[in-house]
Enzyme design. Structure first.
Site, short mmCIF file in Angstrom:
data_model
loop_
_atom_site.label_atom_id
_atom_site.label_comp_id
_atom_site.label_asym_id
_atom_site.label_seq_id
_atom_site.Cartn_x
_atom_site.Cartn_y
_atom_site.Cartn_z
N GLU A 44 0.81 -1.21 0.00
CA GLU A 44 0.00 0.00 0.00
C GLU A 44 0.85 1.27 0.00
O GLU A 44 1.87 1.36 0.69
CB GLU A 44 -0.92 0.01 1.23
CG GLU A 44 -1.94 -1.12 1.22
CD GLU A 44 -3.08 -0.87 2.17
OE1 GLU A 44 -3.51 0.28 2.33
OE2 GLU A 44 -3.55 -1.86 2.77
N ASP A 45 0.39 2.22 -0.77
CA ASP A 45 0.89 3.61 -0.70
C ASP A 45 2.37 3.74 -0.99
O ASP A 45 3.09 4.44 -0.27
CB ASP A 45 0.60 4.19 0.69
CG ASP A 45 -0.88 4.24 1.04
OD1 ASP A 45 -1.70 3.98 0.15
OD2 ASP A 45 -1.20 4.55 2.19
N CYS A 83 -6.47 4.76 -2.50
CA CYS A 83 -6.74 3.33 -2.64
C CYS A 83 -8.13 2.96 -3.11
O CYS A 83 -8.27 2.12 -4.00
CB CYS A 83 -6.42 2.62 -1.32
SG CYS A 83 -7.45 3.09 0.07
N ASP A 252 -0.82 -0.41 -4.71
CA ASP A 252 -2.20 0.00 -5.02
C ASP A 252 -2.29 1.45 -5.46
O ASP A 252 -3.17 1.83 -6.22
CB ASP A 252 -3.14 -0.28 -3.85
CG ASP A 252 -2.83 0.55 -2.61
OD1 ASP A 252 -1.73 1.13 -2.50
OD2 ASP A 252 -3.69 0.59 -1.70
#
Length: 293
Positions: A44-45, A83, A252
């Site tokens: 993530e991120d 996201c 993502d």
């Protein structure tokens, strides 16, 4: 290096969906073990802060090795710099703007009644589909139809014997929350390996100790992510499945440092994407493995 463009991605995704529907109604792939397993590893991120993307401070040997034996995409961009809209596209194969207000953060999209999460078609084709464990799809898809299991305990090891699997594992190690003060406190007792002095700041960040500290911490988090990926790939090896499984690794959406997440620049949408095809399934790969692919 391989390149990915949005139109081509949607074109091939559509063709793949049609193929999966045909697989579900034919006997071509009915024999047990004739189809590849598919593993998605999601972080993530984060932008492509990996050694294989040229970041000299990165300590990501597992993902670098995955890229060396697979296909590394240099120009992969998420559909949105945050996201939920990005994950809408991942689960449906459609732009979030086509089902507004899905393009807004955590807003349920107005979807066609017949729209299914794409793993449903894999399930129709006989795959055991698991998600561990994030959803955040901005979509009103039927989760029971989409996944055999979606939870923190979801794993390919729970599948019935002989079933091919599609398994998603999502890691929050690089999530923006890891840069919040409470996260810093959690990691305070762990070794700090990245020297802030060595960080090369982008021109849009002021050269301040706080920025250098955040960048150094982020590279440390990428190293911790790499160790988690190593553990998951080791499970594939232990189960004797590495040569039967196509592995995807991707982010993502872009990173969490200022001017990235939630900002529709490259710094907010540029993500890593690496594919590894085992030898027996390299005929399915879009290009040859290795440098220059």
């Amino acid at each position: 290096m391989g390149l990915i463009y949005r139109r081509k991605f949607l074109k091939y995704a559509g063709l793949a969906t049609v193929s999966l529907k045909q697989m579900g109604s034919s006997q071509v792939h009915a024999r047990s073990g004739s189809r590849p397993n598919i593993l998605w590893i999601v972080s993530e991120d984060n932008n492509p802060f990996l050694g294989c993307y040229g970041y000299r401070l990165a300590r990501t040997p597992t993902l670098d090795q995955l890229a060396a034996g697979g296909i590394l995409y240099e120009n992969c961009f998420s559909q949105a710099p945050v996201c939920a809209p990005s994950r809408f596209t991942l689960i449906t194969g459609m732009y979030a703007t086509s089902c507004g207000p899905a393009h807004h953060m955590r807003a349920q999209g107005k979807m066609p009644s017949n729209l299914r999460g794409f793993p449903a078609y894999l399930r129709d084709a006989g795959y055991y589909c698991t998600n561990n464990a994030k959803t955040d799809y901005n979509a009103t898809i039927n989760m029971t139809d989409t996944w055999d299991e979606s939870s923190s305990k979801a794993h390919w090891r729970n599948r019935p014997s002989g079933r091919p699997f599609f398994a998603v594992f999502n890691y929050e190690t690089t999530h923006e929350g890891q840069l919040f003060p409470q996260a810093y406190a959690k990691y305070a007792s762990l070794p700090v390996s990245t020297d802030p002095v060595q960080v090369q700041l982008p021109p849009y960040h002021p050269d301040l100790p706080e920025f250098r500290s955040d960048w150094a911490h982020y590279f440390d988090q990428m190293a911790r992510l790499d160790a988690q990926v190593a553990g998951l790939l080791q499970q594939l090896e232990e189960d004797g499945l590495a040569e039967d499984t196509i592995v995807f690794y991707y982010g993502d959406n872009g990173g969490v440092l200022p001017r990235s997440k939630r900002f529709p620049y490259d710094s907010g949408t540029h993500v890593p994407l690496i594919l590894r095809f085992p030898k027996k399934y390299r005929g399915l790969a879009p290009s040859n493995p290795g440098p220059g692919s």
